[in-house]
Structures are given as C-alpha cells and as structure tokens.
Design a protein around this motif. Structure first.
Motif, PDB file in Angstrom:
ATOM      1  N   MET A  67       9.330   0.363  10.544  1.00  0.00           N
ATOM      2  CA  MET A  67       8.728   1.318   9.620  1.00  0.00           C
ATOM      3  C   MET A  67       7.267   0.959   9.341  1.00  0.00           C
ATOM      4  O   MET A  67       6.424   1.849   9.150  1.00  0.00           O
ATOM      5  N   ASP A  68       6.948  -0.331   9.322  1.00  0.00           N
ATOM      6  CA  ASP A  68       5.557  -0.749   9.147  1.00  0.00           C
ATOM      7  C   ASP A  68       4.661  -0.111  10.210  1.00  0.00           C
ATOM      8  O   ASP A  68       3.563   0.383   9.912  1.00  0.00           O
ATOM      9  N   GLU A  69       5.139  -0.126  11.439  1.00  0.00           N
ATOM     10  CA  GLU A  69       4.356   0.436  12.544  1.00  0.00           C
ATOM     11  C   GLU A  69       4.143   1.938  12.367  1.00  0.00           C
ATOM     12  O   GLU A  69       3.034   2.454  12.567  1.00  0.00           O
ATOM     13  N   VAL A  70       5.199   2.629  11.978  1.00  0.00           N
ATOM     14  CA  VAL A  70       5.099   4.079  11.795  1.00  0.00           C
ATOM     15  C   VAL A  70       4.170   4.419  10.640  1.00  0.00           C
ATOM     16  O   VAL A  70       3.323   5.321  10.743  1.00  0.00           O
ATOM     17  N   LEU A  71       4.299   3.709   9.530  1.00  0.00           N
ATOM     18  CA  LEU A  71       3.455   3.985   8.365  1.00  0.00           C
ATOM     19  C   LEU A  71       1.992   3.731   8.672  1.00  0.00           C
ATOM     20  O   LEU A  71       1.102   4.433   8.166  1.00  0.00           O
ATOM     21  N   ALA A  72       1.701   2.747   9.500  1.00  0.00           N
ATOM     22  CA  ALA A  72       0.322   2.486   9.910  1.00  0.00           C
ATOM     23  C   ALA A  72      -0.221   3.661  10.714  1.00  0.00           C
ATOM     24  O   ALA A  72      -1.389   4.058  10.563  1.00  0.00           O
ATOM     25  N   LYS A  73       0.597   4.231  11.565  1.00  0.00           N
ATOM     26  CA  LYS A  73       0.170   5.361  12.388  1.00  0.00           C
ATOM     27  C   LYS A  73      -0.021   6.620  11.547  1.00  0.00           C
ATOM     28  O   LYS A  73      -0.924   7.430  11.810  1.00  0.00           O
ATOM     29  N   LEU A  74       0.811   6.800  10.527  1.00  0.00           N
ATOM     30  CA  LEU A  74       0.742   8.005   9.707  1.00  0.00           C
ATOM     31  C   LEU A  74      -0.440   7.992   8.746  1.00  0.00           C
ATOM     32  O   LEU A  74      -0.904   9.047   8.316  1.00  0.00           O
ATOM     33  N   GLY A  75      -0.907   6.797   8.385  1.00  0.00           N
ATOM     34  CA  GLY A  75      -2.019   6.726   7.440  1.00  0.00           C
ATOM     35  C   GLY A  75      -1.561   7.050   6.040  1.00  0.00           C
ATOM     36  O   GLY A  75      -0.684   6.388   5.492  1.00  0.00           O
ATOM     37  N   ASN A  76      -2.126   8.113   5.462  1.00  0.00           N
ATOM     38  CA  ASN A  76      -1.832   8.446   4.068  1.00  0.00           C
ATOM     39  C   ASN A  76      -1.431   9.919   3.961  1.00  0.00           C
ATOM     40  O   ASN A  76      -2.182  10.732   3.443  1.00  0.00           O
ATOM     41  N   PRO A  77      -0.254  10.292   4.430  1.00  0.00           N
ATOM     42  CA  PRO A  77       0.143  11.702   4.412  1.00  0.00           C
ATOM     43  C   PRO A  77       0.359  12.229   2.999  1.00  0.00           C
ATOM     44  O   PRO A  77       0.644  11.470   2.079  1.00  0.00           O
ATOM     45  N   LYS A  78       0.249  13.542   2.835  1.00  0.00           N
ATOM     46  CA  LYS A  78       0.432  14.167   1.516  1.00  0.00           C
ATOM     47  C   LYS A  78       1.869  14.052   1.035  1.00  0.00           C
ATOM     48  O   LYS A  78       2.150  14.132  -0.158  1.00  0.00           O
ATOM     49  N   GLY A  79       2.775  13.899   1.961  1.00  0.00           N
ATOM     50  CA  GLY A  79       4.188  13.717   1.673  1.00  0.00           C
ATOM     51  C   GLY A  79       4.857  13.170   2.918  1.00  0.00           C
ATOM     52  O   GLY A  79       4.301  13.253   4.020  1.00  0.00           O
ATOM     53  N   LEU A  80       6.042  12.610   2.766  1.00  0.00           N
ATOM     54  CA  LEU A  80       6.709  11.989   3.896  1.00  0.00           C
ATOM     55  C   LEU A  80       8.153  12.480   3.992  1.00  0.00           C
ATOM     56  O   LEU A  80       8.913  12.419   3.026  1.00  0.00           O
ATOM     57  N   ILE A  81       8.532  12.974   5.185  1.00  0.00           N
ATOM     58  CA  ILE A  81       9.889  13.409   5.465  1.00  0.00           C
ATOM     59  C   ILE A  81      10.591  12.307   6.251  1.00  0.00           C
ATOM     60  O   ILE A  81      10.131  11.923   7.330  1.00  0.00           O
ATOM     61  N   GLY A 102      11.167  -1.511  -0.221  1.00  0.00           N
ATOM     62  CA  GLY A 102       9.853  -1.970  -0.657  1.00  0.00           C
ATOM     63  C   GLY A 102       8.709  -1.358   0.118  1.00  0.00           C
ATOM     64  O   GLY A 102       7.563  -1.329  -0.360  1.00  0.00           O
ATOM     65  N   ARG A 103       8.980  -0.833   1.311  1.00  0.00           N
ATOM     66  CA  ARG A 103       7.941  -0.163   2.098  1.00  0.00           C
ATOM     67  C   ARG A 103       7.531   1.163   1.475  1.00  0.00           C
ATOM     68  O   ARG A 103       6.555   1.781   1.913  1.00  0.00           O
ATOM     69  N   PHE A 104       8.251   1.578   0.436  1.00  0.00           N
ATOM     70  CA  PHE A 104       7.950   2.852  -0.215  1.00  0.00           C
ATOM     71  C   PHE A 104       7.644   2.660  -1.699  1.00  0.00           C
ATOM     72  O   PHE A 104       7.856   3.556  -2.521  1.00  0.00           O
ATOM     73  N   VAL A 105       7.154   1.456  -2.007  1.00  0.00           N
ATOM     74  CA  VAL A 105       6.670   1.124  -3.340  1.00  0.00           C
ATOM     75  C   VAL A 105       5.199   0.721  -3.184  1.00  0.00           C
ATOM     76  O   VAL A 105       4.881  -0.131  -2.351  1.00  0.00           O
ATOM     77  N   PRO A 106       4.274   1.330  -3.944  1.00  0.00           N
ATOM     78  CA  PRO A 106       2.848   1.055  -3.760  1.00  0.00           C
ATOM     79  C   PRO A 106       2.494  -0.423  -3.890  1.00  0.00           C
ATOM     80  O   PRO A 106       3.173  -1.183  -4.600  1.00  0.00           O
ATOM     81  N   PRO A 116      14.559  -4.551 -10.288  1.00  0.00           N
ATOM     82  CA  PRO A 116      13.376  -3.898  -9.712  1.00  0.00           C
ATOM     83  C   PRO A 116      13.120  -4.362  -8.278  1.00  0.00           C
ATOM     84  O   PRO A 116      13.440  -5.483  -7.905  1.00  0.00           O
ATOM     85  N   ILE A 117      12.521  -3.481  -7.477  1.00  0.00           N
ATOM     86  CA  ILE A 117      12.163  -3.794  -6.103  1.00  0.00           C
ATOM     87  C   ILE A 117      10.642  -3.798  -5.981  1.00  0.00           C
ATOM     88  O   ILE A 117       9.986  -2.798  -6.297  1.00  0.00           O
ATOM     89  N   PRO A 118      10.068  -4.915  -5.536  1.00  0.00           N
ATOM     90  CA  PRO A 118       8.617  -4.981  -5.385  1.00  0.00           C
ATOM     91  C   PRO A 118       8.152  -4.341  -4.090  1.00  0.00           C
ATOM     92  O   PRO A 118       8.930  -4.155  -3.151  1.00  0.00           O
ATOM     93  N   SER A 119       6.879  -4.026  -4.051  1.00  0.00           N
ATOM     94  CA  SER A 119       6.262  -3.507  -2.832  1.00  0.00           C
ATOM     95  C   SER A 119       6.402  -4.531  -1.710  1.00  0.00           C
ATOM     96  O   SER A 119       6.409  -5.741  -1.941  1.00  0.00           O
ATOM     97  N   ALA A 120       6.516  -4.038  -0.482  1.00  0.00           N
ATOM     98  CA  ALA A 120       6.666  -4.935   0.665  1.00  0.00           C
ATOM     99  C   ALA A 120       5.993  -4.326   1.881  1.00  0.00           C
ATOM    100  O   ALA A 120       5.842  -3.107   1.984  1.00  0.00           O
ATOM    101  N   GLY A 121       5.590  -5.189   2.799  1.00  0.00           N
ATOM    102  CA  GLY A 121       4.992  -4.736   4.045  1.00  0.00           C
ATOM    103  C   GLY A 121       3.503  -4.486   3.932  1.00  0.00           C
ATOM    104  O   GLY A 121       2.963  -4.341   2.831  1.00  0.00           O
ATOM    105  N   PRO A 122       2.808  -4.407   5.072  1.00  0.00           N
ATOM    106  CA  PRO A 122       1.360  -4.243   5.071  1.00  0.00           C
ATOM    107  C   PRO A 122       0.889  -2.815   4.800  1.00  0.00           C
ATOM    108  O   PRO A 122      -0.280  -2.609   4.465  1.00  0.00           O
ATOM    109  N   ASN A 123       1.772  -1.818   4.941  1.00  0.00           N
ATOM    110  CA  ASN A 123       1.347  -0.421   4.803  1.00  0.00           C
ATOM    111  C   ASN A 123       2.291   0.373   3.907  1.00  0.00           C
ATOM    112  O   ASN A 123       2.774   1.435   4.299  1.00  0.00           O
ATOM    113  N   PRO A 124       2.594  -0.106   2.699  1.00  0.00           N
ATOM    114  CA  PRO A 124       3.561   0.612   1.854  1.00  0.00           C
ATOM    115  C   PRO A 124       3.067   2.013   1.507  1.00  0.00           C
ATOM    116  O   PRO A 124       1.864   2.243   1.325  1.00  0.00           O
ATOM    117  N   TYR A 125       4.025   2.927   1.407  1.00  0.00           N
ATOM    118  CA  TYR A 125       3.707   4.332   1.123  1.00  0.00           C
ATOM    119  C   TYR A 125       4.173   4.685  -0.283  1.00  0.00           C
ATOM    120  O   TYR A 125       5.328   4.446  -0.641  1.00  0.00           O
TER     121      TYR A 125
END
Length: 377
Positions: free
Chosen positions: A195-209, A227-231, A243-252
């Motif tokens: 998911m890290d790889e995909v989020l890096a490719k997507l950048g900052n989309p207005k929403g995520l499906i 955590g990949r979906f926590v800022p 609570p779940i903390p943010s995780a990964g290099p490109n959290p969305y």
C-alpha cells in the motif's frame, strides 16, 4: 448415511457433507496418515463457463464475459433469462442447494455469490445453454462449452481507464475526477508495504476508493495497514479499541470509500470492515461480505484417521455491535446494485457511485473528519 459407509474414502466424503451443514466457511476435513482419496466424480477436471453473474432487483445479468462465453457472443449487461432451460432464479436456488451439500457456507450471501462465480462450472467438454436478452430487448440462445475458464471472481466489472496492476497484485488508477482507486485482491503480510507503493504513486487524491471485491483473504498486521490511513503525526481513536498511530512513509488522510460484496472473505472482511466499523470510511456494496472470519480449532476424531478444522468464535468481536463477523458479514452503509446499462458499457456502477460520493459526502455517516486531522485536498 453412516450405516452405508464401509471404507475410509466414503467416510471422508460423509464428514465433508456433515460439516457442510454447520455453516462454517472455514470448516475442513483433514486426513491423518495415508490419504484415502476422493470419489472419481469429485476429481474430474472442471472449468468455468466463461461468465459471472450479478443480481439487480429480481433479475440476473452477465457481470463479466470472457473465454468460451465471450466467444459465442455472451456480453456483459445481458439479462440471463434461463440456464439449461430453467428460469435463472430457480436454477440458482437449485445450484446453491446442490453445492451446499458438500461446501460449507457461513451465510446465505456467501453461498449465493459463490454460485454466481464458482458455481458456474462443469466438466470440461460439457455444455451450458443460456437464454439471454440484450439491453435493447432482443432475445437469443447461446450454448457454452466448458473449457479451461477460471471461476475465480475478478472483483470489479472492469478497471478504470489507465489502471496499472503492480507485481503485488494491487491495481491502482488516478480517476479523471482527481480521486484515487485501489483494488486489493488478497491480504498478505506485505500488504502494508504494498500500500505504501500505491499511495506514493497516487500522491494526494481528493478521495480514495478501496475496492476489496474478490478478496480471497489471508493474514496481515491490521493495525499497520490501518495506520497508512491516519495522517502523519496523528493517531485515530477507533471504536472500542486502542488508538492507532500513523504509519508508513505516505499515509493518506483524506476521505475513503470501500467497496465490498460476498466474494470478500476472511481477512478481506476484517481489513475492509475496519474502515467502516472504526469510523474511517464509508462502505458500499452489492451485498454484505461473506461472513466467514473466525478463530479456528482442530478436533481429533475417535477413529484417529480424520480431524475436523472448525470455527470456535468470530473475528473482530467489536464489529456489528459486538456480534462479530462470522455468520453475519460486514454490512455496507449502503447497498448499491449494478445498473444493466453500465454493465453493457463495461462500466462499474459501484466505482462510479463511489467516485460521486466525494462531491456529495454522506455527512454524519462517517465519524472521521479529514479536516480535523489537518488534511487538505
């Protein structure tokens, strides 16, 4: 039936039929020692018909067409009126009953969606006769020969234009609206890194499906994935959990819509379900998930020749107001059926609906507020 059993192979078959009746999708009969084998009719080579079904209202439609079905002119969006001379609804009910004699299903939707895909199979070389109707109302008859077609669900009707499938199996696309799309066909220990790889490719989309349809389950670190979906620098308080903390290099941190149906099983249910149950996203689907997610145990039988592998409690007990997933599934916020005209155009109704939600967000349905966590489109 036990009185008629006089060898280990038939004993094994009887046990398989027995556990099919406990409605546990994970249940298995495991042999101990020498493999007693299966009846010949259980080992004959089988293949799919080259099409999958979906339901809209009380009607049934071709969702995907490929291989042998496509070759004889079966197309997505066609209404299937009859299968082998029997009205489709009656054929499906009969096929569900037949398959349920030896396959264990955790829920009714689990059995139904299995029939829409795996249930459309037969012996290689056999034929299936269809009576279909096009969206314009023209009826015709098609004869399909079973020949090496897969019975595994694809997931969506079709991927968005420009979609790219990575080595991990994840498929991603940037939609024209600016939203992102990710199809997750399986769950593995590496899913978070994928998911890290995909989020890096997507950048900052207005929403995520996040599309989980066809997800065959597996195992992963759920908290790491969540955590990949926590800022960055934040943590999300989940319902009835720590609570779940943010995780990964490109959290969305933006809005999320998940797509499911009853082809989503086991770990596919827990990972897709946490976005809904823990208030992180909005879930849509043609049905609830399969309801096949549990903790298992192995029971040794007195004969010492077989073991039964069965569920003993549900996974994610906090889901469904404390009832868990097993035997229920994860229920979408909203049931969305496929539109026949979309099927005919090779367009996925649910992806289009999810994309439109980012412009008309269902306020009050999702506790997570992206702006509160510093997210900006």
């Amino acid at each position: 039936a036990a009185k008629e059993v006089d060898n280990d192979r038939d004993h094994r078959v009887l046990l398989v039929r027995l556990i099919a009746r406990i409605k546990d999708g994970h249940a298995q009969v495991r042999f101990v020692g020498e493999d007693p084998g299966w009846p010949d009719e259980w080992t004959e080579r089988r293949a799919g018909a080259g099409f999958f079904l979906c339901q809209a209202g009380k009607k049934y439609y071709v969702k995907n067409a490929f291989a042998s079905a496509e070759q004889v002119g079966v197309e997505p969006g066609m209404e299937v009126l009859k299968i082998d001379g029997v009205a489709t609804a009656k054929w499906i009910e009969a096929r569900m009953e037949e398959v349920s004699d030896y396959e264990s299903f955790s829920t009714e939707q689990h059995a139904r969606f299995f029939t829409f895909h795996h249930g459309l199979s037969g012996k290689v070389g056999d034929r299936m006769k269809l009576e279909v109707k096009t969206p314009k109302g023209k009826k015709s008859k098609k004869t399909i020969t079973f020949d090496r077609a897969s019975t595994r669900p694809f997931g969506p009707v079709a991927f968005p234009e420009g979609a790219e499938t990575l080595e991990s199996g994840l498929t991603w696309a940037r939609l024209e609206s600016g939203a992102g799309y990710v199809h997750v066909p399986r769950i593995r220990g590496e899913t978070s890194e994928w998911m890290d790889e995909v989020l890096a490719k997507l950048g900052n989309p207005k929403g995520l499906i996040l599309d989980f349809r066809g997800n065959g389950g597996g195992s992963t670190d759920h908290d790491a994935l969540f955590g990949r979906f926590v800022p960055t620098g934040e943590e999300l308080q989940r319902a009835s959990a720590y609570p779940i903390p943010s995780a990964g290099p490109n959290p969305y941190g933006g809005p999320i819509v998940t797509i499911v149906d009853a082809t989503v099983i086991s770990a596919g249910e827990t990972t897709s379900g946490m976005f809904k149950e823990d208030g992180r996203g909005y879930m849509i689907g043609a049905s609830p998930t399969a309801g096949m997610s549990s903790q298992k145990t192995t029971i040794e039988l007195p004969s010492k020749k077989f073991e039964l592998y069965v569920s003993i409690r549900s996974n994610k007990g906090r889901f469904n107001q404390g009832k868990g997933i097993e035997g229920i599934g994860v229920l979408p916020h909203e049931i969305v059926e496929y539109a026949p005209e979309d099927l005919a155009a090779r367009k996925d109704t649910l992806i289009a609906y999810a994309e439109a939600l980012f412009d008309d967000w269902p306020k009050g349905k999702v506790p997570y507020d992206p702006k509160r966590y510093g997210w900006k489109e």
